[in-house]
Structures are given as C-alpha cells and as structure tokens.
Scaffold this motif. Sequence first.
Motif, PDB file in Angstrom:
ATOM      1  N   TYR A  21       0.832  -1.202   0.000  1.00 24.03           N
ATOM      2  CA  TYR A  21       0.000   0.000   0.000  1.00 24.03           C
ATOM      3  C   TYR A  21       0.866   1.250   0.000  1.00 24.03           C
ATOM      4  CZ  TYR A  21      -3.155   3.548   1.834  1.00 24.03           C
ATOM      5  OH  TYR A  21      -3.864   4.697   2.026  1.00 24.03           O
ATOM      6  N   GLY A  22       1.897   1.260   0.832  1.00 25.40           N
ATOM      7  CA  GLY A  22       2.797   2.407   0.897  1.00 25.40           C
ATOM      8  C   GLY A  22       3.530   2.638  -0.410  1.00 25.40           C
ATOM      9  N   SER A  23       3.946   1.566  -1.059  1.00 28.21           N
ATOM     10  CA  SER A  23       4.657   1.732  -2.321  1.00 28.21           C
ATOM     11  C   SER A  23       3.701   2.199  -3.415  1.00 28.21           C
ATOM     12  CB  SER A  23       5.353   0.434  -2.719  1.00 28.21           C
ATOM     13  OG  SER A  23       4.413  -0.568  -3.034  1.00 28.21           O
ATOM     14  N   GLU A  24       2.454   1.769  -3.389  1.00 23.32           N
ATOM     15  CA  GLU A  24       1.455   2.214  -4.370  1.00 23.32           C
ATOM     16  C   GLU A  24       1.227   3.711  -4.250  1.00 23.32           C
ATOM     17  OE1 GLU A  24      -1.439   2.162  -7.375  1.00 23.32           O
ATOM     18  OE2 GLU A  24       0.005   0.642  -6.805  1.00 23.32           O
ATOM     19  N   VAL A  25       1.104   4.198  -3.027  1.00 22.47           N
ATOM     20  CA  VAL A  25       0.912   5.629  -2.796  1.00 22.47           C
ATOM     21  C   VAL A  25       2.138   6.395  -3.265  1.00 22.47           C
ATOM     22  CG1 VAL A  25       0.649   7.402  -1.014  1.00 22.47           C
ATOM     23  CG2 VAL A  25      -0.707   5.313  -0.898  1.00 22.47           C
ATOM     24  N   SER A  26       3.312   5.902  -2.920  1.00 21.68           N
ATOM     25  CA  SER A  26       4.559   6.575  -3.295  1.00 21.68           C
ATOM     26  C   SER A  26       4.731   6.640  -4.809  1.00 21.68           C
ATOM     27  CB  SER A  26       5.741   5.851  -2.651  1.00 21.68           C
ATOM     28  OG  SER A  26       6.937   6.438  -3.033  1.00 21.68           O
TER      29      SER A  26
ATOM     30  N   ASP B  88       4.424   9.711  -9.869  1.00 21.50           N
ATOM     31  CA  ASP B  88       3.859   9.845 -11.218  1.00 21.50           C
ATOM     32  C   ASP B  88       3.095  11.158 -11.361  1.00 21.50           C
ATOM     33  OD1 ASP B  88       4.885   7.422 -12.000  1.00 21.50           O
ATOM     34  OD2 ASP B  88       2.994   6.326 -11.783  1.00 21.50           O
ATOM     35  N   ALA B  89       2.381  11.540 -10.322  1.00 19.51           N
ATOM     36  CA  ALA B  89       1.622  12.794 -10.357  1.00 19.51           C
ATOM     37  C   ALA B  89       2.559  13.983 -10.492  1.00 19.51           C
ATOM     38  CB  ALA B  89       0.771  12.929  -9.095  1.00 19.51           C
ATOM     39  N   LYS B  90       3.624  14.000  -9.699  1.00 16.75           N
ATOM     40  CA  LYS B  90       4.568  15.120  -9.774  1.00 16.75           C
ATOM     41  C   LYS B  90       5.274  15.155 -11.127  1.00 16.75           C
ATOM     42  CE  LYS B  90       6.788  14.331  -5.912  1.00 16.75           C
ATOM     43  NZ  LYS B  90       7.688  14.490  -4.759  1.00 16.75           N
ATOM     44  N   ALA B  91       5.641  13.991 -11.652  1.00 18.81           N
ATOM     45  CA  ALA B  91       6.299  13.932 -12.958  1.00 18.81           C
ATOM     46  C   ALA B  91       5.369  14.425 -14.062  1.00 18.81           C
ATOM     47  CB  ALA B  91       6.759  12.513 -13.250  1.00 18.81           C
TER      48      ALA B  91
ATOM     49  N   HIS C 196      -3.739  11.450 -11.088  1.00 17.43           N
ATOM     50  CA  HIS C 196      -2.860  10.787 -10.126  1.00 17.43           C
ATOM     51  C   HIS C 196      -3.003  11.389  -8.726  1.00 17.43           C
ATOM     52  CE1 HIS C 196      -0.640   7.877 -12.474  1.00 17.43           C
ATOM     53  NE2 HIS C 196      -0.451   8.771 -13.427  1.00 17.43           N
ATOM     54  N   PHE C 197      -3.087  12.721  -8.643  1.00 17.88           N
ATOM     55  CA  PHE C 197      -3.258  13.355  -7.329  1.00 17.88           C
ATOM     56  C   PHE C 197      -4.578  12.918  -6.687  1.00 17.88           C
ATOM     57  CE2 PHE C 197      -0.262  16.917  -8.640  1.00 17.88           C
ATOM     58  CZ  PHE C 197       0.739  16.518  -7.784  1.00 17.88           C
ATOM     59  N   ASP C 198      -5.652  12.854  -7.494  1.00 13.56           N
ATOM     60  CA  ASP C 198      -6.938  12.387  -6.959  1.00 13.56           C
ATOM     61  C   ASP C 198      -6.844  10.947  -6.466  1.00 13.56           C
ATOM     62  OD1 ASP C 198      -8.240  14.792  -7.355  1.00 13.56           O
ATOM     63  OD2 ASP C 198      -8.986  14.229  -9.352  1.00 13.56           O
ATOM     64  N   TYR C 199      -6.100  10.118  -7.190  1.00 12.81           N
ATOM     65  CA  TYR C 199      -5.920   8.724  -6.785  1.00 12.81           C
ATOM     66  C   TYR C 199      -5.153   8.628  -5.468  1.00 12.81           C
ATOM     67  CZ  TYR C 199      -4.579   3.799  -7.085  1.00 12.81           C
ATOM     68  OH  TYR C 199      -4.390   2.470  -6.817  1.00 12.81           O
ATOM     69  N   VAL C 200      -4.102   9.441  -5.331  1.00 18.07           N
ATOM     70  CA  VAL C 200      -3.327   9.449  -4.091  1.00 18.07           C
ATOM     71  C   VAL C 200      -4.192   9.922  -2.930  1.00 18.07           C
ATOM     72  CG1 VAL C 200      -1.362  10.500  -2.913  1.00 18.07           C
ATOM     73  CG2 VAL C 200      -1.116   9.709  -5.253  1.00 18.07           C
ATOM     74  N   ILE C 201      -5.028  10.923  -3.173  1.00 14.50           N
ATOM     75  CA  ILE C 201      -5.934  11.403  -2.121  1.00 14.50           C
ATOM     76  C   ILE C 201      -6.925  10.311  -1.737  1.00 14.50           C
ATOM     77  CG2 ILE C 201      -7.802  13.032  -1.639  1.00 14.50           C
ATOM     78  CD1 ILE C 201      -6.194  15.090  -3.321  1.00 14.50           C
ATOM     79  N   ALA C 202      -7.401   9.558  -2.723  1.00 15.47           N
ATOM     80  CA  ALA C 202      -8.326   8.459  -2.416  1.00 15.47           C
ATOM     81  C   ALA C 202      -7.645   7.372  -1.591  1.00 15.47           C
ATOM     82  CB  ALA C 202      -8.883   7.861  -3.706  1.00 15.47           C
ATOM     83  N   LEU C 203      -6.369   7.105  -1.880  1.00 11.32           N
ATOM     84  CA  LEU C 203      -5.643   6.082  -1.120  1.00 11.32           C
ATOM     85  C   LEU C 203      -5.276   6.556   0.281  1.00 11.32           C
ATOM     86  CD1 LEU C 203      -3.167   4.632  -3.775  1.00 11.32           C
ATOM     87  CD2 LEU C 203      -5.212   3.540  -2.855  1.00 11.32           C
ATOM     88  N   ASN C 204      -4.934   7.825   0.407  1.00 11.60           N
ATOM     89  CA  ASN C 204      -4.480   8.368   1.686  1.00 11.60           C
ATOM     90  C   ASN C 204      -5.095   9.754   1.893  1.00 11.60           C
ATOM     91  OD1 ASN C 204      -3.162   8.869   4.032  1.00 11.60           O
ATOM     92  ND2 ASN C 204      -1.116   8.981   3.153  1.00 11.60           N
ATOM     93  N   PRO C 205      -6.354   9.812   2.321  1.00 13.48           N
ATOM     94  CA  PRO C 205      -7.043  11.104   2.428  1.00 13.48           C
ATOM     95  C   PRO C 205      -6.500  12.020   3.518  1.00 13.48           C
ATOM     96  CG  PRO C 205      -8.435   9.332   3.245  1.00 13.48           C
ATOM     97  CD  PRO C 205      -7.214   8.696   2.672  1.00 13.48           C
ATOM     98  N   LEU C 206      -5.656  11.527   4.395  1.00 20.28           N
ATOM     99  CA  LEU C 206      -5.128  12.365   5.469  1.00 20.28           C
ATOM    100  C   LEU C 206      -3.824  13.072   5.097  1.00 20.28           C
ATOM    101  CD1 LEU C 206      -5.833  10.022   8.502  1.00 20.28           C
ATOM    102  CD2 LEU C 206      -7.214  11.919   7.633  1.00 20.28           C
ATOM    103  N   ASP C 207      -3.279  12.786   3.919  1.00 22.30           N
ATOM    104  CA  ASP C 207      -2.045  13.430   3.481  1.00 22.30           C
ATOM    105  C   ASP C 207      -2.380  14.765   2.830  1.00 22.30           C
ATOM    106  OD1 ASP C 207       0.518  14.054   2.722  1.00 22.30           O
ATOM    107  OD2 ASP C 207       0.701  12.457   1.241  1.00 22.30           O
ATOM    108  N   VAL C 208      -1.809  15.831   3.349  1.00 24.97           N
ATOM    109  CA  VAL C 208      -2.111  17.172   2.865  1.00 24.97           C
ATOM    110  C   VAL C 208      -1.356  17.515   1.582  1.00 24.97           C
ATOM    111  CG1 VAL C 208      -0.353  18.392   4.189  1.00 24.97           C
ATOM    112  CG2 VAL C 208      -2.484  19.538   3.659  1.00 24.97           C
ATOM    113  N   ASN C 209      -0.257  16.852   1.301  1.00 22.52           N
ATOM    114  CA  ASN C 209       0.589  17.224   0.158  1.00 22.52           C
ATOM    115  C   ASN C 209      -0.106  17.147  -1.197  1.00 22.52           C
ATOM    116  OD1 ASN C 209       2.846  17.904   1.723  1.00 22.52           O
ATOM    117  ND2 ASN C 209       3.418  15.760   1.889  1.00 22.52           N
TER     118      ASN C 209
END
Length: 105
Positions: free
Chosen positions: A18-23, A28-31, A44-57
């Motif tokens: 899970y951690g590697s998927e988020v990373s 990919d989003a930043k690239a 990609h940013f929306d996907y990361v937010i869905a995986l980890n909604p508590l991350d503000v970045n």
Amino acid sequence: MKFWLLFAKCFLTVLIAYGSEVSVSYQDAKASYLLGDYERARSHFDYVIALNPLDVNPTANLAIMNKELGKPEAAAAYWMKSTMMKSDDGFLWNQRGWNYHLPER
C-alpha cells in the motif's frame, strides 16, 4: 501461534504494498505535472488522495496546479481543505491568503 505469525506477515506485506502504491502514484503525479500533462497529474493526485485522504501534500499540489492554470476558485477550495487538514502550517495559510488576491478573482 502460527496463525498469528502468518496474519502479521500478511498484514505487513499489505502495508508495504500500500505504501509503495501511494509513493509511486505520487511520484507519477509530480512527474506528469512537471511535464505539463495536467489532466494526468490531476488524475494521479486524486488517486493518491483516495488512497491516503489524510495526506495534505497532494491536496496542496492540486491547489498550486489550479492556481497556475488560472483557476483561483478551484485553488481556493483546495487551499481551504489543506488548511483544515493541517491548521498549523504557515505556508498553507500564506498561500490561501495570497490566492484571494489574485487578479483573476
């Protein structure tokens, strides 16, 4: 006893995956953003937010991206969400305030 060891091993494997998927998705989003592919970056940013909604970045990154694309209203929503998630971050509050003074608004 073997059951609990197997359970712990499986649980840790899932956490690592899970951690590697988020990373990977966040990288990919930043690239995509840096290459100018904004729709892919947003996805990609929306996907990361869905995986980890508590991350503000990723939320703050969406705010920056919308501001740079000339969409201050959309950026304001993301800045609002970012400051609600991490209320002690001066950078987020500063950017939220400057967003309201953009000429496009």
